[in-house]
Design a protein around this motif. Sequence first.
Motif, PDB file in Angstrom:
ATOM      1  N   LEU A   1     -21.129 -12.379 -11.169  1.00 47.75           N
ATOM      2  CA  LEU A   1     -22.193 -11.447 -10.791  1.00 47.75           C
ATOM      3  C   LEU A   1     -22.808 -10.793 -12.038  1.00 47.75           C
ATOM      4  N   ARG A   2     -21.939 -10.365 -12.959  1.00 50.52           N
ATOM      5  CA  ARG A   2     -22.427  -9.703 -14.172  1.00 50.52           C
ATOM      6  C   ARG A   2     -23.252 -10.664 -15.014  1.00 50.52           C
ATOM      7  N   LYS A   3     -22.815 -11.945 -15.032  1.00 49.81           N
ATOM      8  CA  LYS A   3     -23.547 -12.920 -15.855  1.00 49.81           C
ATOM      9  C   LYS A   3     -24.868 -13.318 -15.219  1.00 49.81           C
TER      10      LYS A   3
ATOM     11  N   GLY B   1      -9.007  -3.310  -9.219  1.00 45.02           N
ATOM     12  CA  GLY B   1      -9.221  -4.525  -8.446  1.00 45.02           C
ATOM     13  C   GLY B   1      -8.927  -4.320  -6.977  1.00 45.02           C
ATOM     14  N   SER B   2      -8.648  -5.438  -6.285  1.00 44.66           N
ATOM     15  CA  SER B   2      -8.507  -5.399  -4.823  1.00 44.66           C
ATOM     16  C   SER B   2      -7.114  -4.939  -4.372  1.00 44.66           C
ATOM     17  N   ALA B   3      -6.220  -4.666  -5.338  1.00 44.08           N
ATOM     18  CA  ALA B   3      -4.880  -4.110  -5.074  1.00 44.08           C
ATOM     19  C   ALA B   3      -4.189  -4.738  -3.873  1.00 44.08           C
ATOM     20  N   PRO B   4      -3.918  -6.048  -3.927  1.00 44.29           N
ATOM     21  CA  PRO B   4      -3.300  -6.705  -2.758  1.00 44.29           C
ATOM     22  C   PRO B   4      -1.970  -6.084  -2.361  1.00 44.29           C
ATOM     23  N   ASP B   5      -1.272  -5.460  -3.329  1.00 42.02           N
ATOM     24  CA  ASP B   5       0.038  -4.869  -3.006  1.00 42.02           C
ATOM     25  C   ASP B   5      -0.052  -3.700  -2.034  1.00 42.02           C
ATOM     26  N   ILE B   6      -1.229  -3.061  -1.929  1.00 49.14           N
ATOM     27  CA  ILE B   6      -1.329  -1.920  -0.997  1.00 49.14           C
ATOM     28  C   ILE B   6      -2.436  -2.134   0.045  1.00 49.14           C
ATOM     29  N   ALA B   7      -2.999  -3.350   0.083  1.00 45.29           N
ATOM     30  CA  ALA B   7      -4.099  -3.612   1.031  1.00 45.29           C
ATOM     31  C   ALA B   7      -3.608  -3.528   2.473  1.00 45.29           C
TER      32      ALA B   7
ATOM     33  N   ILE C   1      -3.622   3.413   2.153  1.00 46.02           N
ATOM     34  CA  ILE C   1      -3.064   4.367   1.174  1.00 46.02           C
ATOM     35  C   ILE C   1      -3.820   4.338  -0.161  1.00 46.02           C
ATOM     36  N   ALA C   2      -4.795   3.427  -0.304  1.00 46.75           N
ATOM     37  CA  ALA C   2      -5.532   3.339  -1.581  1.00 46.75           C
ATOM     38  C   ALA C   2      -6.358   4.601  -1.794  1.00 46.75           C
ATOM     39  N   ASN C   3      -6.539   4.933  -3.045  1.00 46.70           N
ATOM     40  CA  ASN C   3      -7.364   6.093  -3.390  1.00 46.70           C
ATOM     41  C   ASN C   3      -8.846   5.673  -3.417  1.00 46.70           C
TER      42      ASN C   3
ATOM     43  N   ARG D   1      -1.394   9.105  -2.394  1.00 46.18           N
ATOM     44  CA  ARG D   1      -0.056   9.042  -3.006  1.00 46.18           C
ATOM     45  C   ARG D   1      -0.058   8.770  -4.498  1.00 46.18           C
ATOM     46  N   ASP D   2      -1.021   7.969  -4.958  1.00 48.34           N
ATOM     47  CA  ASP D   2      -1.054   7.629  -6.397  1.00 48.34           C
ATOM     48  C   ASP D   2      -1.196   8.887  -7.245  1.00 48.34           C
ATOM     49  N   LEU D   3      -1.751   9.968  -6.668  1.00 47.54           N
ATOM     50  CA  LEU D   3      -1.917  11.219  -7.411  1.00 47.54           C
ATOM     51  C   LEU D   3      -0.878  12.259  -6.980  1.00 47.54           C
TER      52      LEU D   3
ATOM     53  N   LEU E   1     -23.614  -0.988  -4.590  1.00 48.07           N
ATOM     54  CA  LEU E   1     -22.281  -0.391  -4.708  1.00 48.07           C
ATOM     55  C   LEU E   1     -21.319  -1.479  -4.252  1.00 48.07           C
ATOM     56  N   LYS E   2     -20.339  -1.763  -5.108  1.00 44.94           N
ATOM     57  CA  LYS E   2     -19.503  -2.937  -4.847  1.00 44.94           C
ATOM     58  C   LYS E   2     -18.016  -2.583  -4.798  1.00 44.94           C
ATOM     59  N   GLY E   3     -17.341  -3.048  -3.762  1.00 44.05           N
ATOM     60  CA  GLY E   3     -15.881  -2.966  -3.710  1.00 44.05           C
ATOM     61  C   GLY E   3     -15.296  -4.083  -4.565  1.00 44.05           C
ATOM     62  N   PRO E   4     -13.981  -4.056  -4.802  1.00 45.60           N
ATOM     63  CA  PRO E   4     -13.356  -5.069  -5.659  1.00 45.60           C
ATOM     64  C   PRO E   4     -13.284  -6.433  -4.976  1.00 45.60           C
ATOM     65  N   CYS E   5     -13.363  -7.499  -5.744  1.00 42.46           N
ATOM     66  CA  CYS E   5     -13.231  -8.851  -5.204  1.00 42.46           C
ATOM     67  C   CYS E   5     -12.057  -9.564  -5.868  1.00 42.46           C
ATOM     68  N   THR E   6     -11.247 -10.200  -5.047  1.00 38.05           N
ATOM     69  CA  THR E   6     -10.048 -10.912  -5.535  1.00 38.05           C
ATOM     70  C   THR E   6     -10.434 -12.187  -6.281  1.00 38.05           C
ATOM     71  N   THR E   7      -9.706 -12.470  -7.354  1.00 34.33           N
ATOM     72  CA  THR E   7      -9.863 -13.751  -8.068  1.00 34.33           C
ATOM     73  C   THR E   7      -8.502 -14.434  -8.109  1.00 34.33           C
TER      74      THR E   7
ATOM     75  N   GLY F   1      -9.302  -7.106  -0.155  1.00 28.39           N
ATOM     76  CA  GLY F   1      -8.109  -6.253  -0.277  1.00 28.39           C
ATOM     77  C   GLY F   1      -8.392  -4.844   0.226  1.00 28.39           C
ATOM     78  N   ILE F   2      -8.222  -3.862  -0.671  1.00 29.97           N
ATOM     79  CA  ILE F   2      -8.461  -2.459  -0.272  1.00 29.97           C
ATOM     80  C   ILE F   2      -9.965  -2.161  -0.135  1.00 29.97           C
ATOM     81  N   GLY F   3     -10.817  -3.112  -0.553  1.00 30.21           N
ATOM     82  CA  GLY F   3     -12.271  -2.876  -0.606  1.00 30.21           C
ATOM     83  C   GLY F   3     -12.869  -2.334   0.690  1.00 30.21           C
TER      84      GLY F   3
HETATM   85  P1  NAI Z   1      -5.619  -3.889  -9.385  1.00 28.74           P
HETATM   86  O1  NAI Z   1      -6.519  -2.977 -10.114  1.00 28.74           O
HETATM   87  O2  NAI Z   1      -6.094  -4.393  -8.081  1.00 28.74           O
HETATM   88  O3  NAI Z   1      -4.197  -3.165  -9.146  1.00 28.74           O
HETATM   89  C1  NAI Z   1      -3.363  -2.722 -10.210  1.00 28.74           C
HETATM   90  C2  NAI Z   1      -2.410  -1.648  -9.684  1.00 28.74           C
HETATM   91  O4  NAI Z   1      -3.133  -0.449  -9.448  1.00 28.74           O
HETATM   92  C3  NAI Z   1      -1.763  -2.027  -8.361  1.00 28.74           C
HETATM   93  O5  NAI Z   1      -0.442  -1.565  -8.342  1.00 28.74           O
HETATM   94  C4  NAI Z   1      -2.593  -1.304  -7.330  1.00 28.74           C
HETATM   95  O6  NAI Z   1      -1.926  -0.972  -6.146  1.00 28.74           O
HETATM   96  C5  NAI Z   1      -3.026  -0.051  -8.096  1.00 28.74           C
HETATM   97  N1  NAI Z   1      -4.357   0.400  -7.631  1.00 28.74           N
HETATM   98  C6  NAI Z   1      -5.544  -0.195  -7.891  1.00 28.74           C
HETATM   99  N2  NAI Z   1      -6.524   0.463  -7.285  1.00 28.74           N
HETATM  100  C7  NAI Z   1      -5.957   1.501  -6.640  1.00 28.74           C
HETATM  101  C8  NAI Z   1      -6.475   2.539  -5.823  1.00 28.74           C
HETATM  102  N3  NAI Z   1      -7.777   2.663  -5.563  1.00 28.74           N
HETATM  103  N4  NAI Z   1      -5.608   3.446  -5.310  1.00 28.74           N
HETATM  104  C9  NAI Z   1      -4.299   3.360  -5.558  1.00 28.74           C
HETATM  105  N5  NAI Z   1      -3.752   2.393  -6.332  1.00 28.74           N
HETATM  106  C10 NAI Z   1      -4.580   1.473  -6.856  1.00 28.74           C
HETATM  107  O7  NAI Z   1      -5.289  -5.078 -10.375  1.00 28.74           O
HETATM  108  P2  NAI Z   1      -4.543  -6.457 -10.149  1.00 28.74           P
HETATM  109  O8  NAI Z   1      -3.391  -6.289  -9.212  1.00 28.74           O
HETATM  110  O9  NAI Z   1      -4.312  -6.948 -11.497  1.00 28.74           O
HETATM  111  O10 NAI Z   1      -5.633  -7.410  -9.474  1.00 28.74           O
HETATM  112  C11 NAI Z   1      -5.729  -7.650  -8.080  1.00 28.74           C
HETATM  113  C12 NAI Z   1      -6.954  -8.504  -7.815  1.00 28.74           C
HETATM  114  O11 NAI Z   1      -8.143  -7.744  -8.115  1.00 28.74           O
HETATM  115  C13 NAI Z   1      -7.044  -9.767  -8.669  1.00 28.74           C
HETATM  116  O12 NAI Z   1      -7.492 -10.819  -7.831  1.00 28.74           O
HETATM  117  C14 NAI Z   1      -8.069  -9.430  -9.720  1.00 28.74           C
HETATM  118  O13 NAI Z   1      -8.735 -10.563 -10.197  1.00 28.74           O
HETATM  119  C15 NAI Z   1      -9.006  -8.529  -8.936  1.00 28.74           C
HETATM  120  N6  NAI Z   1      -9.785  -7.590  -9.765  1.00 28.74           N
HETATM  121  C16 NAI Z   1     -11.059  -7.347  -9.379  1.00 28.74           C
HETATM  122  C17 NAI Z   1     -11.832  -6.444 -10.074  1.00 28.74           C
HETATM  123  C18 NAI Z   1     -13.222  -6.184  -9.587  1.00 28.74           C
HETATM  124  O14 NAI Z   1     -13.559  -6.527  -8.456  1.00 28.74           O
HETATM  125  N7  NAI Z   1     -14.082  -5.600 -10.387  1.00 28.74           N
HETATM  126  C19 NAI Z   1     -11.314  -5.745 -11.252  1.00 28.74           C
HETATM  127  C20 NAI Z   1      -9.925  -6.006 -11.534  1.00 28.74           C
HETATM  128  C21 NAI Z   1      -9.200  -6.922 -10.815  1.00 28.74           C
END
Ligand code: NAI
Length: 341
Positions: free
Chosen positions: A86-88, A262-268, A272-274, A320-322, A67-73, A13-15
């Motif tokens: 990974l944590r386990k 997380g990987s914030a698929p809605d803005i990937a 625009i991610a922070n 934008r989020d801020l 250093l790890k970016g978010p991973c989609t589940t 996603g945004i990672g």
């Molecule tokens: P999310 O944290 O990705 O997003 C929640 C909301 O916060 C969304 O509207 C997103 O656009 C916004 N957001 C998140 N990070 C942002 C950033 N850096 N800048 C601006 N806005 C930001 O949580 P969501 O949507 O529940 O999960 C999406 C995916 O991420 C899922 O597959 C979930 O399993 C995974 N995930 C992974 C994590 C990790 O890698 N440690 C932690 C949490 C969720």
Amino acid sequence: MEKRKIVLIPGDGIGPNITTAVKKVIKASGAEIEWIERKAGLGALEEDEDVLPEKTLDAIKEHKVALKGPCTTPIGEGFTSVNVQLRKVLDLYAAVRPVRNLSGVNTRFSGVDLAVIRENTEGLYSGVENTITPGVVMSMKVATEKACYRISKWAFEYARHRGRRKVSVFHKANIMKLTDGLFIRKSREVSLDYKDIEYEEIIIDAGCMKLVQDPGRFDVLLLENLYGDLISDLSAGLVGGLGVVPGANIGEREAVFEAVHGSAPDIAGKNIANPLALLMSAVMMLNHLADTEDREDFRASGENIKQAYNTALEEGLTTRDLGGSLGTQEFADVIVKNMDN
Ligand code: NAI
């Protein structure tokens, strides 16, 4: 100074976009780092690898820090969370997420300065789920004396070393008498060795209310896995959202630094991610290396980065989020420009 090799997992996603931004800022800070890039998550699957490839795990074991970016589940189906795995696998049992007000980021509350400490290896995230009979499924919550004790010990040690005044355990031991009961019994036992630190137990439903009414009354929050996950995001909402809360997963041998979000698929894919939450996680990583490997040069780089992003925030030059209008890379460029090179 010698270059320190550190594993970098861009994630999904945004990672990749936020890791590019963070790499740029770290480079400008003068921190002597050589990134060893490895895949995990959907990116690894696309290359016909496992979601958590052996070579990624081996690299973290070899270099100790990542250093790890978010991973989609996938939701409700598909593979087990890479993050939980990974944590386990590495037994990164302590998650720490500092939640603080930042100057220039206006929120409903001021004076928020919390540390959320989350048990990272068991509870309802043990992955023990079964179908008992069609239409009846079960998920098992696991608590062990060992894990409850060590996370409590970790939280109190953290509190003492950071000059914190109080540890609050959130629990639901009135209902889950065995699992959460064990968690608070171990916390209580550990608290006896830390008379300098106030200790309190709060049933989590009331704790949530108190947290959103008066977050300033809290200091260190100690929670089992699921509660820690939820309360981390709730706390992020108190200080400006998921874009500003960093984190670390710490074990006896390795440490993996990642944002709470997380990987914030809605803005990937929109730039625009922070990137700040991941950048702040990187600063935690630099301080960790300064503490554990005597790299004072990394502490100086971390300070340099901090003052540069604080200046940007105070000037309203943010994503934008801020409330700002900058893109991910443009925000990173402003931080680089503010750096004391
Ligand atoms: P999310 O944290 O990705 O997003 C929640 C909301 O916060 C969304 O509207 C997103 O656009 C916004 N957001 C998140 N990070 C942002 C950033 N850096 N800048 C601006 N806005 C930001 O949580 P969501 O949507 O529940 O999960 C999406 C995916 O991420 C899922 O597959 C979930 O399993 C995974 N995930 C992974 C994590 C990790 O890698 N440690 C932690 C949490 C969720």
